[in-house]
Scaffold this active site. Structure first.
Site, PDB file in Angstrom:
ATOM      1  N   ARG A 164       0.886  -1.179   0.000  1.00  0.00           N
ATOM      2  CA  ARG A 164       0.000   0.000   0.000  1.00  0.00           C
ATOM      3  C   ARG A 164       0.913   1.215   0.000  1.00  0.00           C
ATOM      4  O   ARG A 164       1.696   1.399   0.937  1.00  0.00           O
ATOM      5  CB  ARG A 164      -0.907  -0.022   1.238  1.00  0.00           C
ATOM      6  CG  ARG A 164      -1.639   1.270   1.450  1.00  0.00           C
ATOM      7  CD  ARG A 164      -2.761   1.162   2.461  1.00  0.00           C
ATOM      8  NE  ARG A 164      -3.884   0.426   1.911  1.00  0.00           N
ATOM      9  CZ  ARG A 164      -5.113   0.440   2.424  1.00  0.00           C
ATOM     10  NH1 ARG A 164      -5.366   1.143   3.504  1.00  0.00           N
ATOM     11  NH2 ARG A 164      -6.078  -0.250   1.861  1.00  0.00           N
ATOM     12  N   HIS A 202      -7.345   0.747  -6.584  1.00  0.00           N
ATOM     13  CA  HIS A 202      -7.517  -0.193  -5.470  1.00  0.00           C
ATOM     14  C   HIS A 202      -8.180  -1.460  -6.027  1.00  0.00           C
ATOM     15  O   HIS A 202      -9.364  -1.722  -5.790  1.00  0.00           O
ATOM     16  CB  HIS A 202      -8.376   0.450  -4.378  1.00  0.00           C
ATOM     17  CG  HIS A 202      -8.275  -0.224  -3.041  1.00  0.00           C
ATOM     18  ND1 HIS A 202      -7.468  -1.319  -2.801  1.00  0.00           N
ATOM     19  CD2 HIS A 202      -8.886   0.044  -1.860  1.00  0.00           C
ATOM     20  CE1 HIS A 202      -7.581  -1.682  -1.538  1.00  0.00           C
ATOM     21  NE2 HIS A 202      -8.445  -0.880  -0.941  1.00  0.00           N
ATOM     22  N   GLN A 206     -10.229  -3.987  -3.919  1.00  0.00           N
ATOM     23  CA  GLN A 206     -11.550  -3.519  -3.506  1.00  0.00           C
ATOM     24  C   GLN A 206     -12.573  -3.772  -4.611  1.00  0.00           C
ATOM     25  O   GLN A 206     -13.698  -4.225  -4.352  1.00  0.00           O
ATOM     26  CB  GLN A 206     -11.493  -2.023  -3.172  1.00  0.00           C
ATOM     27  CG  GLN A 206     -12.781  -1.490  -2.598  1.00  0.00           C
ATOM     28  CD  GLN A 206     -13.123  -2.095  -1.254  1.00  0.00           C
ATOM     29  OE1 GLN A 206     -12.291  -2.109  -0.343  1.00  0.00           O
ATOM     30  NE2 GLN A 206     -14.332  -2.608  -1.100  1.00  0.00           N
ATOM     31  N   ASP A 229     -17.330   6.867  -1.461  1.00  0.00           N
ATOM     32  CA  ASP A 229     -16.119   6.672  -0.666  1.00  0.00           C
ATOM     33  C   ASP A 229     -15.904   7.983   0.089  1.00  0.00           C
ATOM     34  O   ASP A 229     -16.586   8.983  -0.182  1.00  0.00           O
ATOM     35  CB  ASP A 229     -14.944   6.365  -1.617  1.00  0.00           C
ATOM     36  CG  ASP A 229     -13.625   6.151  -0.886  1.00  0.00           C
ATOM     37  OD1 ASP A 229     -13.655   5.833   0.317  1.00  0.00           O
ATOM     38  OD2 ASP A 229     -12.551   6.309  -1.527  1.00  0.00           O
ATOM     39  N   CYS A 276     -16.366   1.210   0.309  1.00  0.00           N
ATOM     40  CA  CYS A 276     -15.175   0.404   0.612  1.00  0.00           C
ATOM     41  C   CYS A 276     -14.813   0.452   2.094  1.00  0.00           C
ATOM     42  O   CYS A 276     -14.153  -0.447   2.585  1.00  0.00           O
ATOM     43  CB  CYS A 276     -14.007   0.884  -0.237  1.00  0.00           C
ATOM     44  SG  CYS A 276     -13.513   2.587   0.115  1.00  0.00           S
ATOM     45  N   ARG A 335     -13.512  -8.863   1.071  1.00  0.00           N
ATOM     46  CA  ARG A 335     -12.119  -8.474   0.859  1.00  0.00           C
ATOM     47  C   ARG A 335     -11.196  -9.656   1.166  1.00  0.00           C
ATOM     48  O   ARG A 335     -10.150  -9.819   0.563  1.00  0.00           O
ATOM     49  CB  ARG A 335     -11.760  -7.268   1.755  1.00  0.00           C
ATOM     50  CG  ARG A 335     -12.383  -5.948   1.340  1.00  0.00           C
ATOM     51  CD  ARG A 335     -11.862  -5.497  -0.016  1.00  0.00           C
ATOM     52  NE  ARG A 335     -10.412  -5.555  -0.048  1.00  0.00           N
ATOM     53  CZ  ARG A 335      -9.599  -4.594   0.410  1.00  0.00           C
ATOM     54  NH1 ARG A 335     -10.094  -3.474   0.879  1.00  0.00           N
ATOM     55  NH2 ARG A 335      -8.274  -4.735   0.352  1.00  0.00           N
TER      56      ARG A 335
HETATM   57  N1   CP Z   1     -11.295  -0.582   2.051  1.00  0.00           N
HETATM   58  C1   CP Z   1     -10.033  -0.620   2.505  1.00  0.00           C
HETATM   59  O1   CP Z   1      -9.068  -0.804   1.765  1.00  0.00           O
HETATM   60  O2   CP Z   1      -9.926  -0.480   3.848  1.00  0.00           O
HETATM   61  P1   CP Z   1      -8.573  -0.346   4.689  1.00  0.00           P
HETATM   62  O3   CP Z   1      -8.032   1.026   4.429  1.00  0.00           O
HETATM   63  O4   CP Z   1      -9.009  -0.547   6.105  1.00  0.00           O
HETATM   64  O5   CP Z   1      -7.617  -1.406   4.225  1.00  0.00           O
HETATM   65  N1  NVA Z   2      -9.946   6.610  -1.291  1.00  0.00           N
HETATM   66  C1  NVA Z   2      -9.519   6.093  -0.022  1.00  0.00           C
HETATM   67  C2  NVA Z   2      -9.731   4.608   0.045  1.00  0.00           C
HETATM   68  C3  NVA Z   2      -9.405   3.961   1.341  1.00  0.00           C
HETATM   69  C4  NVA Z   2      -9.623   2.493   1.349  1.00  0.00           C
HETATM   70  C5  NVA Z   2      -8.067   6.446   0.210  1.00  0.00           C
HETATM   71  O1  NVA Z   2      -7.281   6.407  -0.746  1.00  0.00           O
HETATM   72  O2  NVA Z   2      -7.717   6.807   1.330  1.00  0.00           O
END
Ligand code: CP
Ligand code: NVA
Length: 321
Positions: A108, A135, A138, A230, A270, A297
């Protein structure tokens, strides 16, 4: 027979319609084996996964750690405050070193480009656990959830009401391949990335689906089956909070907005969720599939980690999409 061995999973743009369906099939199969049949199934015994997280995570981290362990593998959580990456060591050198220790890396990151460096410089598969651009894990979980809910995906319309961000980008790279139309409402100045959008238009054309954009949330939701949003403030955008709260006025998903949707509408998010983008009435409603979506997930990341390392033959009949 589709094989994913040793491929990278950075964006669903790289995966064909058949490949996306195969991954969803494997995810459904793993859910069936572990949840319904209480099976012990450890095809990743002896394998290990490095999990790099430059940002916080509940779902991605916990689903991957527990999922890899369930499959018999060893997940190894690598937070930036523990490893040298970004402080004393480059992505390039980290990729080369990790390739000698683990069999697969999930990362990430703040910059999608860092995933590409890891993929290019290492010799093991790299999985995108969220970047500013995509993502993909997701999107897989979302479509597994919608398949379970509607039984068939072809012809559904998904309305996005919110920021033109990583989540909608990944939905756009997947929906056409499953026959799903998109109606996307973003405020002026918060549209999708133009390159991703242009790819989405091409994909929709290729698969005979529609890709419609507007700045009017009501227009996007009209007759849609799936309402999705989101957070308005993604990780790393905290300083833009006030400006964003102003720009997104009128974008909160409410029952009033849902009233123009199809009678069989459902809601996805998400997570993590803040009340400004969706009110409690919708978020905790019967139409909200968010907890099933979050659980999925796990089955989807397990499918991805497994398929990139080994071929897997499902015991479940191939679902129709
Ligand atoms: N939806 C998602 O990726 O959640 P987290 O940020 O908790 O991993
Ligand atoms: N759009 C959000 C998604 C988190 C799962 C982010 O990038 O923080």
């Amino acid at each position: 027979k589709v094989s994913f061995q040793q491929r990278h999973f950075l964006t669903l743009k790289d995966f064909s319609s058949e490949e996306v369906k195969s991954l969803l099939w494997v995810a459904a199969d793993l859910k069936y084996r572990f949840k319904d049949r209480n099976e012990r199934y450890t095809p990743l015994a002896g394998r290990s996964a490095g999990l790099i997280f430059e940002k916080r995570s509940t779902r991605t981290r916990v689903s991957t750690e527990t999922g890899v362990a369930l499959l018999g593998g060893h997940p190894c959580f690598l937070s930036p405050s523990d490893i040298h990456l970004g402080v004393n060591e480059s992505s390039k050198d980290t990729a080369k070193v990790l390739s000698g220790f683990v069999d697969i890396v999930l990362a990430r990151v703040y910059r999608h480009n860092d995933l590409e460096v890891l993929a290019r410089e290492g010799s093991i598969p790299v999985v995108n656990g969220l970047s500013e651009l995509y993502h993909p894990l997701q999107a897989l979980a979302d479509f597994l959830t919608l398949r379970e809910h509607y039984k068939s995906l072809k012809g559904l319309t998904l309305a996005w009401v919110g920021d033109g961000n990583n989540i909608i980008h990944s939905l756009m790279m997947t929906a056409p391949k499953l026959g799903v139309n998109i109606r996307c409402a973003t405020p002026k100045g918060y549209e999708c990335d133009p390159t991703v959008y242009s790819d989405a238009v091409d994909l929709a054309e290729q698969h005979g689906t529609t890709m419609y954009c507007t700045t009017d949330p009501m227009d996007a939701c009209k007759d849609a089956n799936v309402l999705v949003t989101d957070t308005w403030i993604s990780m790393g955008q905290e300083e833009e909070k006030n400006e964003r709260l102003r720009a997104f006025q009128g974008y909160q998903i409410t029952k009033k907005m849902a009233a123009v949707a199809s009678p069989d509408w459902c809601f996805l998010h998400c997570l993590p969720r803040k009340p400004e983008e969706v009110d409690d009435e919708v978020f905790y409603s019967r139409q909200s599939l968010v907890w099933q979506e979050a659980e999925n997930r796990k089955w989807t990341v397990m499918a991805v980690m497994l398929c990139l390392l080994k071929d897997h033959q499902p015991i479940l009949d191939r679902p129709s999409f």
